[in-house]
Every structure is written in structure tokens, then in C-alpha cells.
Design a protein around this motif. Structure first.
Motif, PDB file in Angstrom:
ATOM      1  N   PHE A 121      45.826  34.277  40.608  1.00 27.13           N
ATOM      2  CA  PHE A 121      47.053  35.046  40.754  1.00 27.13           C
ATOM      3  C   PHE A 121      48.110  34.189  41.457  1.00 27.13           C
ATOM      4  N   PHE A 144      47.314  35.126  36.050  1.00 22.63           N
ATOM      5  CA  PHE A 144      48.169  36.298  36.200  1.00 22.63           C
ATOM      6  C   PHE A 144      49.402  35.915  37.015  1.00 22.63           C
ATOM      7  N   HIS A 166      48.826  35.877  31.523  1.00 19.29           N
ATOM      8  CA  HIS A 166      49.517  37.159  31.654  1.00 19.29           C
ATOM      9  C   HIS A 166      50.779  36.917  32.484  1.00 19.29           C
ATOM     10  N   MET A 206      50.751  42.239  39.623  1.00 13.52           N
ATOM     11  CA  MET A 206      49.409  42.778  39.865  1.00 13.52           C
ATOM     12  C   MET A 206      49.177  43.135  41.329  1.00 13.52           C
ATOM     13  N   ALA A 227      47.223  44.629  31.986  1.00 16.30           N
ATOM     14  CA  ALA A 227      46.676  43.281  32.137  1.00 16.30           C
ATOM     15  C   ALA A 227      45.197  43.342  32.526  1.00 16.30           C
TER      16      ALA A 227
END
Length: 243
Positions: A121, A144, A166, A206, A227
Motif C-alpha cells: 500500500f 494498492f 489498483h 484503502m 479493490a
């Protein structure tokens, strides 16, 4: 689920990775695939551990990876931010850290090195892409809202890992030109890759704690759910029994 520390030393630094495993009443669980979870600027965190715990619901083991080390994490948010900035300025040093951490984790007896994936992330999204670029033995990587720029020496051979990205289309840290450049890079290297771009989503979509829309940073619960469901489908495909 069970949670144990996988504390490892690299040189004079100590890293406190955390392994989360599903309950396994029928056996010892050593055949479960392993998903490495790479953190963002904040260092190894409770939010990252929560992601690892969610992954066990799909039957995977998960490791919340400590990329900065305990000393940096103990220094607080600014120390972690400075460490991330230093890594971004020296992608060769980052490559060395990623390789050393991955080697230490694959030596753990709980880890099936033939059934591993990595997700990340923000800064961690960049890290997992760099692992794929370097050709490390991972089945797949998933980024992500990650930074997308290639290192100075990204490599030129085929990329064995499957890749899913993503991306929030309104993410100011990964503008459209970076998205196009990544697609061209992965295509040139023969990667099996896919991109999910979400309209109206910013950086950190996220992360439930993200709430700085003036900087292009904001949680988006609808996109986060989309996602996550896409991740489940992707990992199911990646870890499907081989015929």
C-alpha cells in the motif's frame, strides 16, 4: 487465527515481522500460501496487521512485513517518513533492503517459498512492484495506490510474477503519465499484468484513517471494497492448484 513474531536481524538492524495464520483444525497448515503485506510511510502498523488478519479469512498465511526496522519505527512518524524519503531517493538501497528482508522471511519454516505473493500500500505498493521488477520468486504482486515510477535500473528480463495494480485516477502521487509508463514497461518485459483504475478515488483510498482531500489523500469505502474483492479473485486464481 494465530499471531507470532518473526523477528529477524539483518546486519546490526532488527526487524519485527508478524506472521498471522488461519486456524487449521485438520492439519499443520504448512501448505497454506503466504502473502507478504508491505506497509506505507507509517512503517509496520496495526492497520497493516489488520490487512494480514483479513487475508487469513481466505485461508492464507500473511506476514506484516517490517521494512524499516524496529529502531526507525520507535522513532515515530517523522523518522519513518524520513526513512521512506531516503529509500525513494536511493532505489538501489531499497532493492538491497527488499532482497534481504525477502530472503530472511523465505527461510522461515512456516513459509512455503513456492506459494508466495506480496501486496503493498502506498510506498509498499512501489516496493512490491520493485520486487517483481527484480525477478524475485513470487507468484504475484498487488499494488494498492502505490507509487509507480521505475527505478533507474529496473531490469530488462521477463518478469515471472503476475502483477495487479489498483490505482485511484485522482491520485496526485501517480499521475496518468506514470500509469502509461508502467503499462509500457511491464508490456516490454513480457509481464502478465492488469490495471484497475478507479474514477473519483484519490491516494490512500484503502486506508480508513486517510482524510486529507486537499492533498489528494482520502479513504474511499466503495472503491476499497471493490479493490479488496478483486484481490480475493486474483489470489484465488494465482494460488489455484496447478494441474
Amino acid at each position: 487465527m494465530t499471531t507470532v513474531s518473526l523477528r529477524r536481524s539483518i546486519g546490526d538492524l532488527t526487524f519485527d515481522h508478524v506472521l498471522v495464520s488461519p486456524q487449521d483444525p485438520g492439519g499443520d497448515g504448512h501448505d497454506a500460501p503466504t502473502v507478504l503485506v508491505f506497509h506505507g510511510m507509517e512503517g509496520r502498523s496495526d492497520a497493516q496487521l489488520a490487512i494480514a488478519q483479513r487475508l487469513t479469512q481466505w485461508g492464507h498465511r500473511a506476514i506484516a512485513v517490517d521494512l524499516f526496522g524496529e529502531t526507525v519505527s520507535a522513532g515515530g512518524s517523522q523518522r519513518c517518513a524520513d526513512e521512506m524519503t531516503a529509500f525513494l531517493a536511493d532505489r538501489g538501497r531499497l532493492a538491497g533492503r527488499l532482497s534481504a528482508v525477502l530472503t530472511a522471511l523465505t527461510d522461515a519454516p512456516e513459509v512455503d517459498r513456492d506459494a508466495m505473493a506480496a501486496i503493498g500500500f502506498c510506498f509498499g505498493g512501489l516496493c512490491v512492484l520493485d520486487l517483481a521488477r527484480a525477478g524475485h520468486p513470487l507468484r504475484a504482486v498487488v499494488s494498492f495506490h502505490g507509487l509507480l515510477t521505475a527505478p533507474d535500473r529496473p531490469g530488462d528480463g521477463a518478469i515471472p510474477a503476475r502483477i495487479a495494480v489498483h490505482h485511484g485516477w485522482d491520485d496526485p502521487f501517480a499521475p496518468p503519465e506514470d500509469v502509461v509508463a508502467l503499462g509500457r514497461e511491464l508490456t516490454a518485459r513480457g509481464a502478465d499484468w492488469q490495471l484497475h483504475a478507479y474514477g473519483g478515488a484519490m491516494h490512500a483510498f484503502m486506508a480508513p484513517f486517510a482524510d486529507q482531500p486537499e492533498r489528494g489523500i482520502q479513504y474511499h469505502p466503495v472503491v476499497a471494497d471493490r479493490a479488496w474483492r478483486a484481490l480475493g479473485d486474483f489470489l484465488g486464481e494465482v494460488f489455484a492448484p496447478r494441474s
